[in-house]
Enzyme design. Structure first.
Site, PDB file in Angstrom:
ATOM      1  N   GLY A 142       0.860  -1.190   0.000  1.00 32.56           N
ATOM      2  CA  GLY A 142       0.000   0.000   0.000  1.00 32.56           C
ATOM      3  C   GLY A 142       0.888   1.229   0.000  1.00 32.56           C
TER       4      GLY A 142
ATOM      5  CD  GLU B 282      -5.950  10.098  -4.934  1.00 31.95           C
ATOM      6  OE1 GLU B 282      -5.107  10.921  -5.308  1.00 31.95           O
ATOM      7  OE2 GLU B 282      -7.076   9.985  -5.458  1.00 31.95           O
TER       8      GLU B 282
END
Ligand code: CAA
Length: 388
Positions: free
Chosen positions: A131, A370
């Site tokens: 991630g 994000e």
């Protein structure tokens, strides 16, 4: 310094506010509850040109500036953060790699239908085991010996609009037919081709009407014409895109915070306790003062980041610092403000009869996707110290 919006920016802000308040706000709770994708209102947003606001008209967009994009995102997200997420993915995460790094043919084939809102796009960077450490991705794209195509295998997770996207920008470790690594590359994939499998829709805490799923590519064959940029340029493309995307998420955060603040302010004027409106108490006024100040500081950071994006385009400089500062401060503001707004409403803030608990749930994702707040601090810290 000039803080006033241009006439065009005011126009887009006004149009987005009117559309969001009349078409989106009334359906937000229903779509949050059902978790359904709001197809009709997203189509209506597309008709207003909101799905590719910075994309030039020749590629299906509206040809406006980054500030217009931020203003539109604030207004849409103030009505419903789920809509904000869907709109932001088409505009920044999908649109930017094609607009900035795509060939003329790629723009015509893959940007026009998404920027015009005919179909949805998505961006696939994250994997089940990578991630924050995006470079640790394992998806592999092996180039054929004749160089004409790649075969992609791997999984991507948390893909926003994954369940509905027609086209997906996918990042993978590339290698030659002999197994030599050539770094990370970016591709645009047609999700309706064989070898592209969508997993089940993720049930989520917030932004529930924005559809998210895992995707799996199993011997997916993609022609070399679908590679965006050079082989090995993919990580830089992914990061450049996030510098744009983070401004959109920062704007989304301002929208959520603004909506929560407005509700709290109105409630504090109406709700009576101990014989007075609760807004007359210093404890509540202090909260409102901090909420308002943090929101306006966030808004300025967002507008600064959007403004500097346009300047960077002229000079070729990176906009990383301003984008990360805006995302960090605005997302933490959205979380804090929506928390305070629930508190000011007391039990009513906890009830599904009011949108406060939805703002609170929706705000949380802005600190995660994000790039988490921890990653934004790392990016800012590295840039400021020059150390790592
Ligand atoms: N622009 C252009 N290039 C950049 C860049 C930027 N902003 N940041 C880094 N790069 C380049 C570097 O210059 C470097 O290039 P060289 O190898 O030529 O020197 C290369 O990329 C590697 O950079 P780093 O060494 O800094 O990379 P790193 O592995 O230390 O990681 C990171 C950097 C900032 C932590 C990055 O991994 C990161 O941003 N992680 C978070 C990932 C993220 O935000 N994921 C969100 C997924 S998308 C999402 O949420 C979508 C959704 O559905 C809404």
């Amino acid at each position: 310094m000039e803080f006033a919006l241009t006439q065009e920016q005011e126009m887009i802000q006004h149009a987005a506010r009117e559309f969001a308040q009349s078409e989106i706000a009334p359906i937000a709770a229903e779509f949050d509850e059902s978790g359904e994708f709001p197809e009709a209102s997203i189509k209506a947003a597309a008709e207003l040109g909101f799905m590719g606001i910075e994309v030039p008209e020749e590629y299906g967009g509206s040809g406006m500036d980054p500030i217009s994009y931020a203003l539109m995102m604030i207004e849409i997200s103030a009505a419903d953060a789920s809509h904000g997420t869907i709109v932001s993915v088409n505009n920044s995460l999908y649109g930017t790699p094609l607009l900035e790094f795509g060939t003329e043919e790629q723009k015509k084939k893959f940007l026009v239908p998404v920027a015009s809102g005919e179909v949805n796009g998505a961006y696939a960077l994250t994997e089940p085991q990578s991630g924050s450490d995006a470079r640790a991705m394992r998806a592999r794209a092996v180039r054929s010996a004749d160089g004409s195509h790649y075969v992609i295998n791997g999984s991507k997770s948390w893909i926003t609009s994954g369940p509905v996207a027609k086209y997906v920008v996918v990042f993978a470790q590339t290698e030659t037919a002999d197994g030599e690594s050539t770094g990370i590359s970016a591709f645009v994939l047609d999700a309706e081709q064989p070898g592209f499998n969508r997993g089940k829709k993720e049930p989520k805490l917030g932004i529930r009407a924005s559809a998210t799923c895992e995707i799996e590519m199993k011997d997916y064959t993609v022609p070399v014409e679908n590679r965006i940029g050079d082989e090995g340029q993919g990580f830089k493309i992914a990061m450049t895109v996030l510098d744009v995307g983070r401004i959109g998420i920062a704007a989304q955060s301002v929208g959520i915070a603004q909506a929560a603040y407005k509700a709290a302010l109105e409630y504090s004027r109406e709700r009576k306790a101990f014989g007075s409106a609760i807004g007359s108490f210093q404890a509540i006024q202090a909260k409102l003062a901090d909420m308002k100040t943090r929101i306006e500081a966030s808004r300025l950071l967002v507008l600064q980041a959007a403004w500097s994006k346009a300047q960077c385009k002229k000079t070729g400089a990176k906009n990383t610092l301003n984008a990360s500062m805006a995302k960090l401060f605005a997302s933490e503001t959205a979380m804090w403000v929506s928390h305070q707004a629930v508190q000011i409403h007391g039990g009513m803030g906890y009830s599904k009869e009011l949108p406060l608990e939805r703002y609170f749930r929706d705000a949380k994702i802005t600190e995660i996707y994000e790039g988490t707040s921890e990653i934004q601090r790392m990016v800012i810290g590295r840039l400021e110290t020059g150390l790592r």
